[in-house]
Write a protein that holds these residues in place. Structure first.
Motif, PDB file in Angstrom:
ATOM      1  N   THR A 166       0.843  -1.190   0.000  1.00 13.11           N
ATOM      2  CA  THR A 166       0.000   0.000   0.000  1.00 13.11           C
ATOM      3  C   THR A 166       0.881   1.244   0.000  1.00 13.11           C
ATOM      4  O   THR A 166       2.028   1.206   0.476  1.00 13.11           O
ATOM      5  N   GLU A 167       0.345   2.307  -0.561  1.00  9.75           N
ATOM      6  CA  GLU A 167       1.040   3.598  -0.553  1.00  9.75           C
ATOM      7  C   GLU A 167       0.309   4.600   0.329  1.00  9.75           C
ATOM      8  O   GLU A 167       0.707   5.768   0.402  1.00  9.75           O
ATOM      9  N   PHE A 168      -0.758   4.123   0.990  1.00 19.55           N
ATOM     10  CA  PHE A 168      -1.624   5.035   1.737  1.00 19.55           C
ATOM     11  C   PHE A 168      -1.749   4.580   3.188  1.00 19.55           C
ATOM     12  O   PHE A 168      -1.418   3.446   3.541  1.00 19.55           O
ATOM     13  N   THR A 169      -2.217   5.494   4.024  1.00 16.21           N
ATOM     14  CA  THR A 169      -2.469   5.184   5.436  1.00 16.21           C
ATOM     15  C   THR A 169      -3.967   5.171   5.675  1.00 16.21           C
ATOM     16  O   THR A 169      -4.722   5.890   5.024  1.00 16.21           O
ATOM     17  N   GLY A 170      -4.387   4.357   6.622  1.00 18.58           N
ATOM     18  CA  GLY A 170      -5.804   4.269   6.941  1.00 18.58           C
ATOM     19  C   GLY A 170      -6.103   2.970   7.662  1.00 18.58           C
ATOM     20  O   GLY A 170      -5.195   2.190   7.987  1.00 18.58           O
ATOM     21  N   ASN A 171      -7.393   2.738   7.918  1.00 22.94           N
ATOM     22  CA  ASN A 171      -7.789   1.535   8.656  1.00 22.94           C
ATOM     23  C   ASN A 171      -8.162   0.381   7.730  1.00 22.94           C
ATOM     24  O   ASN A 171      -8.651  -0.653   8.188  1.00 22.94           O
ATOM     25  N   PHE A 172      -7.940   0.550   6.419  1.00 23.50           N
ATOM     26  CA  PHE A 172      -8.349  -0.500   5.478  1.00 23.50           C
ATOM     27  C   PHE A 172      -7.598  -1.823   5.679  1.00 23.50           C
ATOM     28  O   PHE A 172      -8.190  -2.887   5.490  1.00 23.50           O
ATOM     29  N   PRO A 173      -6.294  -1.818   6.108  1.00 23.91           N
ATOM     30  CA  PRO A 173      -5.662  -3.116   6.378  1.00 23.91           C
ATOM     31  C   PRO A 173      -6.346  -3.868   7.512  1.00 23.91           C
ATOM     32  O   PRO A 173      -6.501  -5.097   7.448  1.00 23.91           O
ATOM     33  N   ALA A 174      -6.786  -3.149   8.535  1.00 23.13           N
ATOM     34  CA  ALA A 174      -7.457  -3.784   9.668  1.00 23.13           C
ATOM     35  C   ALA A 174      -8.807  -4.345   9.245  1.00 23.13           C
ATOM     36  O   ALA A 174      -9.193  -5.454   9.644  1.00 23.13           O
ATOM     37  N   ILE A 175      -9.548  -3.575   8.416  1.00 22.07           N
ATOM     38  CA  ILE A 175     -10.856  -4.049   7.941  1.00 22.07           C
ATOM     39  C   ILE A 175     -10.677  -5.280   7.050  1.00 22.07           C
ATOM     40  O   ILE A 175     -11.421  -6.268   7.162  1.00 22.07           O
ATOM     41  N   ALA A 176      -9.664  -5.239   6.183  1.00 20.62           N
ATOM     42  CA  ALA A 176      -9.397  -6.384   5.303  1.00 20.62           C
ATOM     43  C   ALA A 176      -9.023  -7.613   6.121  1.00 20.62           C
ATOM     44  O   ALA A 176      -9.439  -8.743   5.803  1.00 20.62           O
ATOM     45  N   ALA A 177      -8.257  -7.423   7.178  1.00 23.42           N
ATOM     46  CA  ALA A 177      -7.865  -8.540   8.035  1.00 23.42           C
ATOM     47  C   ALA A 177      -9.084  -9.132   8.740  1.00 23.42           C
ATOM     48  O   ALA A 177      -9.179 -10.362   8.904  1.00 23.42           O
ATOM     49  N   GLN A 178     -10.005  -8.284   9.170  1.00 27.28           N
ATOM     50  CA  GLN A 178     -11.233  -8.780   9.796  1.00 27.28           C
ATOM     51  C   GLN A 178     -12.057  -9.599   8.806  1.00 27.28           C
ATOM     52  O   GLN A 178     -12.595 -10.654   9.157  1.00 27.28           O
ATOM     53  N   CYS A 179     -12.145  -9.104   7.567  1.00 28.61           N
ATOM     54  CA  CYS A 179     -12.879  -9.848   6.539  1.00 28.61           C
ATOM     55  C   CYS A 179     -12.201 -11.190   6.267  1.00 28.61           C
ATOM     56  O   CYS A 179     -12.868 -12.205   6.044  1.00 28.61           O
ATOM     57  N   LEU A 180     -10.870 -11.190   6.300  1.00 29.71           N
ATOM     58  CA  LEU A 180     -10.112 -12.414   6.040  1.00 29.71           C
ATOM     59  C   LEU A 180     -10.451 -13.502   7.046  1.00 29.71           C
ATOM     60  O   LEU A 180     -10.526 -14.690   6.682  1.00 29.71           O
ATOM     61  N   GLN A 181     -10.683 -13.121   8.288  1.00 28.78           N
ATOM     62  CA  GLN A 181     -10.997 -14.101   9.322  1.00 28.78           C
ATOM     63  C   GLN A 181     -12.355 -14.768   9.085  1.00 28.78           C
ATOM     64  O   GLN A 181     -12.601 -15.874   9.580  1.00 28.78           O
ATOM     65  N   LYS A 182     -13.225 -14.106   8.330  1.00 25.49           N
ATOM     66  CA  LYS A 182     -14.583 -14.615   8.132  1.00 25.49           C
ATOM     67  C   LYS A 182     -14.743 -15.424   6.847  1.00 25.49           C
ATOM     68  O   LYS A 182     -15.795 -16.013   6.611  1.00 25.49           O
ATOM     69  N   LEU A 183     -13.712 -15.447   6.014  1.00 24.99           N
ATOM     70  CA  LEU A 183     -13.813 -16.142   4.735  1.00 24.99           C
ATOM     71  C   LEU A 183     -13.782 -17.649   4.926  1.00 24.99           C
ATOM     72  O   LEU A 183     -13.172 -18.174   5.856  1.00 24.99           O
ATOM     73  N   THR A 184     -14.429 -18.353   4.013  1.00 27.37           N
ATOM     74  CA  THR A 184     -14.394 -19.815   4.004  1.00 27.37           C
ATOM     75  C   THR A 184     -13.322 -20.282   3.022  1.00 27.37           C
ATOM     76  O   THR A 184     -12.912 -19.539   2.128  1.00 27.37           O
ATOM     77  N   SER A 185     -12.891 -21.529   3.165  1.00 30.97           N
ATOM     78  CA  SER A 185     -11.801 -22.053   2.336  1.00 30.97           C
ATOM     79  C   SER A 185     -12.307 -22.708   1.057  1.00 30.97           C
ATOM     80  O   SER A 185     -11.758 -23.702   0.596  1.00 30.97           O
ATOM     81  N   SER A 186     -13.360 -22.171   0.482  1.00 31.17           N
ATOM     82  CA  SER A 186     -13.895 -22.721  -0.762  1.00 31.17           C
ATOM     83  C   SER A 186     -13.569 -21.789  -1.918  1.00 31.17           C
ATOM     84  O   SER A 186     -13.400 -20.583  -1.728  1.00 31.17           O
ATOM     85  N   ASN A 187     -13.457 -22.365  -3.116  1.00 28.56           N
ATOM     86  CA  ASN A 187     -13.172 -21.536  -4.288  1.00 28.56           C
ATOM     87  C   ASN A 187     -14.310 -20.555  -4.519  1.00 28.56           C
ATOM     88  O   ASN A 187     -15.430 -20.966  -4.805  1.00 28.56           O
ATOM     89  N   ASN A 188     -14.005 -19.289  -4.412  1.00 32.13           N
ATOM     90  CA  ASN A 188     -15.069 -18.306  -4.599  1.00 32.13           C
ATOM     91  C   ASN A 188     -14.485 -16.905  -4.669  1.00 32.13           C
ATOM     92  O   ASN A 188     -13.307 -16.689  -4.411  1.00 32.13           O
ATOM     93  N   LYS A 189     -15.356 -15.978  -5.017  1.00 29.97           N
ATOM     94  CA  LYS A 189     -15.001 -14.562  -5.046  1.00 29.97           C
ATOM     95  C   LYS A 189     -15.972 -13.825  -4.142  1.00 29.97           C
ATOM     96  O   LYS A 189     -17.180 -14.069  -4.178  1.00 29.97           O
ATOM     97  N   PHE A 190     -15.435 -12.913  -3.341  1.00 33.46           N
ATOM     98  CA  PHE A 190     -16.258 -12.153  -2.407  1.00 33.46           C
ATOM     99  C   PHE A 190     -15.948 -10.668  -2.540  1.00 33.46           C
ATOM    100  O   PHE A 190     -14.797 -10.290  -2.790  1.00 33.46           O
ATOM    101  N   THR A 191     -16.967  -9.847  -2.359  1.00 30.68           N
ATOM    102  CA  THR A 191     -16.787  -8.399  -2.369  1.00 30.68           C
ATOM    103  C   THR A 191     -17.591  -7.802  -1.221  1.00 30.68           C
ATOM    104  O   THR A 191     -18.796  -8.072  -1.088  1.00 30.68           O
ATOM    105  N   TYR A 192     -16.913  -7.001  -0.383  1.00 29.88           N
ATOM    106  CA  TYR A 192     -17.562  -6.300   0.716  1.00 29.88           C
ATOM    107  C   TYR A 192     -17.421  -4.800   0.473  1.00 29.88           C
ATOM    108  O   TYR A 192     -16.379  -4.320   0.036  1.00 29.88           O
TER     109      TYR A 192
END
Length: 251
Positions: free
Chosen positions: A22-48
């Motif tokens: 990333t070239e920017f600062t913000g809370n988006f890495p933390a939000i992305a990490a939270q989303c990562l914890q909720k993902l399932t291990s199946s082949n798929n595409k997700f958008t939040y």
């Protein structure tokens, strides 16, 4: 497309982020990490969607690309322990990019696909299987930057290509649908074919019957003509005999 179109990207093994950029600062890495914890291990595409940004994920199971036959071989030859092999087979890869909500979803997916191909080519079945969290930042972080630059600079061409692919997919779907309908109409098509064959046979029979009738009428007409001609010859003969009092009219 501006440089702020994509503000963050990472590659993870399961819930462990291996490389990010990333070239920017913000809370988006933390939000992305939270989303990562909720993902399932199946082949798929997700958008939040969050705060005028989209968090796009591409999940692919079987991260290590180890096939069942290869796994059995490794286990039988005691190359790995059962626990280690089970852990390896349960791994899955996650590719993420955070973009402005003005960026089309298909463009973000194209970014993820490009990341996936490159990462698997470099690390698939290699050290990424056991790499520590963010230990690949130095190697793959600059690569993520290059992919971002490429997508931004070629966004228009990518959109055109995606449209063409969508049209091809649509045509393919229509063709498959028509084939399915034709298969569903199999009985009707068979019946129609039988009816067509019957009509052909009837036409041939009518043709033969018509030929016979025409021949019969021709013979009948010939008979009538022969009879009329015979009557005329007989009348001429009668007149000849009456006038000449016989067949000799020299007297």
């Amino acid at each position: 497309m501006s440089q702020e179109a994509f503000i963050y990207s990472f590659v993870a093994r399961g819930t462990t982020i291996l490389a990010e950029y990333t070239e920017f600062t913000g809370n988006f890495p933390a939000i992305a990490a939270q989303c990562l914890q909720k993902l399932t291990s199946s082949n798929n595409k997700f958008t939040y969607n969050c705060d005028h940004h989209t968090f796009n994920f591409l999940v692919e199971d079987g991260y290590a690309d180890t096939k069942a036959d290869d796994a059995l071989f490794l286990l039988l030859h005691q190359s790995v322990t059962l626990q280690a092999l089970t852990t390896q087979l349960s791994l899955y890869a996650v590719y993420c990019v955070v973009a402005k909500d003005s960026v089309g979803k298909q463009i973000s997916i194209a970014f993820l696909e490009r990341m996936k191909v490159d990462f698997k080519k470099r690390y698939g079945g290699g050290k990424a299987d056991t790499a520590m969290a963010k230990s690949l930042n130095k190697e793959f972080g600059p690569v993520l930057k290059e992919h971002k630059k490429y997508i931004i600079e070629h966004a228009e061409e990518i959109e055109k290509l995606l449209k063409v692919k969508a049209q091809v997919s649509e045509v393919k779907s229509i063709m498959l649908e028509n084939i399915d309908k034709a298969i569903d109409r199999g009985e009707s098509l068979t019946t129609l074919a039988e009816k067509t064959e019957n009509l052909h046979d009837q036409a041939q029979a009518y043709k033969k019957q018509g030929t016979k009738i025409r021949r019969k009428m021709w013979y009948r007409n010939m008979k009538i003509k022969m009879v009329v001609l015979g009557i005329l010859l007989l009348l001429v003969l009668v007149i000849w005999v009456s006038v000449c009092h016989g067949f000799d009219c020299s007297d």
